[in-house]
Design a protein around this motif. Structure first.
Motif, mmCIF file in Angstrom:
data_model
loop_
_atom_site.group_PDB
_atom_site.id
_atom_site.type_symbol
_atom_site.label_atom_id
_atom_site.label_comp_id
_atom_site.label_asym_id
_atom_site.label_seq_id
_atom_site.Cartn_x
_atom_site.Cartn_y
_atom_site.Cartn_z
ATOM 1 N N MET A 1 0.884 -1.167 0.000
ATOM 2 C CA MET A 1 0.000 0.000 0.000
ATOM 3 C C MET A 1 0.917 1.209 0.000
ATOM 4 O O MET A 1 1.613 1.468 0.981
ATOM 5 N N LEU A 2 0.954 1.904 -1.111
ATOM 6 C CA LEU A 2 1.801 3.079 -1.207
ATOM 7 C C LEU A 2 0.933 4.317 -0.986
ATOM 8 O O LEU A 2 0.053 4.607 -1.783
ATOM 9 N N ALA A 3 1.164 4.978 0.119
ATOM 10 C CA ALA A 3 0.290 6.094 0.498
ATOM 11 C C ALA A 3 1.139 7.311 0.830
ATOM 12 O O ALA A 3 1.737 7.385 1.901
ATOM 13 N N SER A 4 1.185 8.250 -0.112
ATOM 14 C CA SER A 4 1.992 9.440 0.140
ATOM 15 C C SER A 4 1.196 10.675 -0.268
ATOM 16 O O SER A 4 -0.010 10.599 -0.500
ATOM 17 N N GLY A 5 1.879 11.811 -0.366
ATOM 18 C CA GLY A 5 1.188 13.023 -0.768
ATOM 19 C C GLY A 5 0.849 12.975 -2.256
ATOM 20 O O GLY A 5 -0.197 13.445 -2.690
ATOM 21 N N VAL B 1 0.222 -2.921 -10.582
ATOM 22 C CA VAL B 1 -0.687 -2.024 -9.860
ATOM 23 C C VAL B 1 -2.083 -2.633 -9.933
ATOM 24 O O VAL B 1 -2.625 -2.833 -11.018
ATOM 25 N N ILE B 2 -2.665 -2.956 -8.753
ATOM 26 C CA ILE B 2 -4.000 -3.575 -8.775
ATOM 27 C C ILE B 2 -5.073 -2.611 -8.264
ATOM 28 O O ILE B 2 -6.257 -2.925 -8.308
ATOM 29 N N GLY B 3 -4.656 -1.445 -7.808
ATOM 30 C CA GLY B 3 -5.652 -0.454 -7.377
ATOM 31 C C GLY B 3 -4.994 0.908 -7.271
ATOM 32 O O GLY B 3 -3.819 1.010 -6.933
ATOM 33 N N LYS B 4 -5.775 1.939 -7.612
ATOM 34 C CA LYS B 4 -5.206 3.288 -7.491
ATOM 35 C C LYS B 4 -6.326 4.282 -7.229
ATOM 36 O O LYS B 4 -7.510 3.942 -7.367
ATOM 37 N N THR B 5 -5.952 5.495 -6.882
ATOM 38 C CA THR B 5 -6.986 6.472 -6.600
ATOM 39 C C THR B 5 -7.543 7.049 -7.896
ATOM 40 O O THR B 5 -6.812 7.230 -8.870
ATOM 41 N N CYS C 1 -1.178 7.138 -4.404
ATOM 42 C CA CYS C 1 -2.034 6.270 -3.599
ATOM 43 C C CYS C 1 -2.354 5.060 -4.458
ATOM 44 O O CYS C 1 -3.158 5.146 -5.386
ATOM 45 N N GLN C 2 -1.652 3.973 -4.226
ATOM 46 C CA GLN C 2 -1.908 2.787 -5.029
ATOM 47 C C GLN C 2 -1.580 1.511 -4.269
ATOM 48 O O GLN C 2 -0.780 1.531 -3.335
ATOM 49 N N ILE C 3 -2.239 0.441 -4.694
ATOM 50 C CA ILE C 3 -1.909 -0.870 -4.128
ATOM 51 C C ILE C 3 -1.246 -1.653 -5.241
ATOM 52 O O ILE C 3 -1.765 -1.722 -6.358
ATOM 53 N N CYS C 4 -0.071 -2.216 -4.959
ATOM 54 C CA CYS C 4 0.549 -3.034 -6.000
ATOM 55 C C CYS C 4 1.179 -4.282 -5.438
ATOM 56 O O CYS C 4 1.431 -4.370 -4.229
ATOM 57 N N LYS D 1 -17.733 -1.694 -3.451
ATOM 58 C CA LYS D 1 -17.239 -2.403 -4.633
ATOM 59 C C LYS D 1 -16.100 -3.331 -4.267
ATOM 60 O O LYS D 1 -15.278 -2.998 -3.422
ATOM 61 N N LYS D 2 -16.006 -4.452 -4.970
ATOM 62 C CA LYS D 2 -14.906 -5.381 -4.699
ATOM 63 C C LYS D 2 -13.684 -5.018 -5.544
ATOM 64 O O LYS D 2 -13.018 -5.883 -6.098
ATOM 65 N N SER D 3 -13.433 -3.734 -5.688
ATOM 66 C CA SER D 3 -12.242 -3.335 -6.452
ATOM 67 C C SER D 3 -11.228 -2.728 -5.484
ATOM 68 O O SER D 3 -11.570 -2.355 -4.363
ATOM 69 N N CYS D 4 -9.982 -2.642 -5.928
ATOM 70 C CA CYS D 4 -8.937 -2.087 -5.053
ATOM 71 C C CYS D 4 -8.737 -0.596 -5.316
ATOM 72 O O CYS D 4 -7.771 -0.005 -4.826
#
Ligand code: KG4
Ligand code: ZN
Length: 346
Positions: A141-145, A161-165, A148-151, A212-215
């Motif tokens: 979980m990459l969470a910065s300024g 990358v399986i999810g992003k903002t 924002c993404q899950i990979c 939703k079942k999405s990332c």
């Protein structure tokens, strides 16, 4: 051009200047952080309520020489012992990136050692390996300024990358909510501190995309909900409760999304070694604790870098430099700094 010399014991000088921290660090292949000097520009930007790119670029230019010299002297080494120079070349505010990247390239040329162009997001993504013995693949979980993404991190150059903002990053929403509530800058640490005295159940805020079942993430609806409440004249205690409720909503969204991501990996038989949170927002203790609880409940290992390596720092840049040096992944001096630089795009 002079011949580049390769050294046996890897010692990397990392340089970071992509946002509002000028930083230099010396890290060895044995994971010793010999120095990690960080000059934060918070005072320069505070009165503007956020980072002003032009002021940031000038401040990097003013401080970089001092910061690099200090990193070398604190490390107690001679500059000739450095094996390579790793410099952040993006993504970020381009004026600052150019300052750091040009400084790094010049030093590599003067010392006849390799230059390694570092992707700032990749440095956050790999930072956990500086302090933990975590193997690939892990869920990140990459969470910065800025991000924002899950990979899924398969290796240093291989991310899925399986999810992003879809709109703001988590850090950005912390900063914007703090600004709305006149709490100051930078928002993340202030909201974390303020929330400690608040009732997180006071306001039922929306949890965007959690049906939703999405990332994927979205924070704009949550931010708007906070704004609508904050525009009514509310007492100081209600403001503090609003902060706590906002932080709780962010935590609920993040735990939900990581849960979905773990399930996705299980379904696809990806043998995760653990779950990692990295980036500036990972400095938030309540977020770390919530994700740790989720992972332990699922028999999954959980890791996060020490707080000082979550927010921007050059130790993570130098460490990625070590990993790249081992694979002889060097760059030409004509490598162009990049304001945008997605993962997997070397
Ligand atoms: O990684 P970072 O230092 O810079 C970027 O690469 O963007 O992240 C900065 C972000 C800011 O938005 C800041 O408000 C947030 O990280 N942050 C936090 C905390 N410390 C920094 N957010 C929540 N809680 C914190 N304790
Ligand atoms: Zn960062």
């Amino acid at each position: 051009m002079k011949k580049i010399s390769l050294k046996k014991n890897i010692t990397i000088l990392g340089i970071e200047s992509s946002c509002d921290e000028t930083s230099a660090s010396i890290v060895t292949e044995n994971k010793e952080v010999l120095s990690n000097v960080i000059y934060s520009q918070i005072t320069e930007h505070r009165s503007f309520g956020g980072v002003v790119p032009e002021i940031a670029a000038r401040a990097h230019l003013e401080k970089i020489d001092y910061v690099v010299k200090k990193a070398i002297s604190e490390a107690g080494i001679d500059i000739s012992e450095v094996s390579a120079i790793a410099g952040t070349c993006g993504p970020g505010l381009i004026g600052g990136v150019i300052v750091g990247a040009t400084f790094a390239k010049s030093l590599s040329m003067a010392l006849s050692v390799p230059f390694i162009a570092i992707n700032h997001i990749e440095a956050h993504a790999i930072s956990v390996r500086l302090t933990e013995n975590i193997e690939f693949p892990y869920l990140l979980m990459l969470a910065s300024g800025g991000h924002c993404q899950i990979c899924i991190v398969y290796s240093i150059n291989n991310f899925e990358v399986i999810g992003k903002t879809l709109d703001d990053s988590v850090g950005e929403s912390f900063d914007k909510v703090a600004k709305m509530l006149n709490l100051g800058y930078p928002g993340g640490p202030i909201i974390e501190k303020t929330s400690k005295n608040g009732n997180s159940k006071r306001f039922a805020l929306p949890l965007p995309l959690c049906h939703k079942k999405s990332c994927d993430f979205s924070f704009s609806g949550l931010k708007t909900a906070v704004r609508i409440i904050s525009e009514k004249s509310i007492s100081n205690q209600l403001k503090i409760d609003l902060c706590a409720s906002f932080q709780k909503a962010v935590i609920d969204v993040m735990t939900y999304k990581i849960d979905i991501a773990i399930q996705t990996c299980e379904k696809n038989n990806i043998p995760l070694t653990g779950v990692v949170i990295a980036g500036g927002v990972a400095a938030n203790q309540s977020i770390r604790q919530a994700l740790q609880k989720l992972c332990y409940g699922k028999n999954m290992l959980f890791f996060s870098p020490p707080i000082s390596y979550c927010t921007d720092n050059a130790a993570m840049v130098a460490w990625l430099g070590v990993e790249k040096y081992k694979q002889q992944q060097f760059n030409d001096l004509n490598f162009q700094p990049r304001p945008r630089w997605p993962l997997n795009n070397n």
